[in-house]
Design an enzyme around this catalytic site. Structure first.
Site, PDB file in Angstrom:
ATOM      1  N   GLY A 154       0.690  -1.204   0.047  1.00 45.66           N
ATOM      2  CA  GLY A 154      -0.059   0.116   0.024  1.00 45.66           C
ATOM      3  C   GLY A 154       0.705   1.147  -0.006  1.00 45.66           C
ATOM      4  O   GLY A 154      -0.022   2.296   0.023  1.00 45.66           O
ATOM      5  N   ALA A 155       2.090   1.152  -0.058  1.00 50.62           N
ATOM      6  CA  ALA A 155       2.906   2.214   0.082  1.00 50.62           C
ATOM      7  C   ALA A 155       2.668   3.289  -1.288  1.00 50.62           C
ATOM      8  O   ALA A 155       2.656   4.327  -1.161  1.00 50.62           O
ATOM      9  CB  ALA A 155       4.421   2.140   0.329  1.00 50.62           C
ATOM     10  N   GLY A 156       2.668   2.397  -2.065  1.00 57.50           N
ATOM     11  CA  GLY A 156       2.508   3.132  -3.710  1.00 57.50           C
ATOM     12  C   GLY A 156       1.089   3.942  -3.752  1.00 57.50           C
ATOM     13  O   GLY A 156       1.065   5.008  -3.954  1.00 57.50           O
ATOM     14  N   ASP A 157      -0.056   3.252  -3.098  1.00 56.11           N
ATOM     15  CA  ASP A 157      -1.383   4.099  -3.203  1.00 56.11           C
ATOM     16  C   ASP A 157      -1.401   4.906  -2.250  1.00 56.11           C
ATOM     17  O   ASP A 157      -1.787   6.239  -2.541  1.00 56.11           O
ATOM     18  CB  ASP A 157      -2.317   2.773  -2.868  1.00 56.11           C
ATOM     19  CG  ASP A 157      -2.322   1.552  -3.943  1.00 56.11           C
ATOM     20  OD1 ASP A 157      -2.148   1.933  -5.026  1.00 56.11           O
ATOM     21  OD2 ASP A 157      -2.818   0.598  -3.439  1.00 56.11           O
TER      22      ASP A 157
END
Length: 116
Positions: A46-49
């Site tokens: 979820g880091a990219g989101d």
């Protein structure tokens, strides 16, 4: 890679490099942004989101449909901050447990670190 993407038409290209931060390509400028330094990473899912949400959320809050370079730089700073919050816990727990005050405190620290 950036040149190939730019040939497809976008005016702004951002390449996310995980723990190494991100690169902003705008006009003829290339601007590196380091990741927010962390001692413990619990879950990178979820880091990219979260990065994208921080970036677009900032631009939306400013009504920036045609953002200027300073808007983009600030948006990437928020993006890195939100990505760092996301990876400090499992799933969405880090994001759910934070608040605007904590985000702004981390944002200020990040800006001092990179001198934005």
């Amino acid at each position: 890679m950036r040149k190939k993407i730019k040939k497809l038409g976008p005016k702004i290209v951002i390449i996310k490099k995980g723990e190494h931060g991100s690169l902003l390509f705008y006009d003829h400028h290339v601007m590196p942004f380091p990741a927010f330094p962390l001692e413990d990473i619990m879950d990178p899912t979820g880091a990219g989101d979260s990065f994208a949400g921080g970036f677009l959320g900032y631009l939306a809050s400013k009504g920036a449909t045609e953002p200027k370079i300073d808007d983009l730089k600030t948006a990437i700073a928020y993006a890195n901050v939100m990505g760092s919050i996301a990876v400090e816990d499992f799933s969405v727990k880090g994001l759910v447990s934070t608040n605007k005050s904590e985000i702004e405190k981390r944002f200020k620290h990040y800006c001092e670190m990179i001198r934005v």
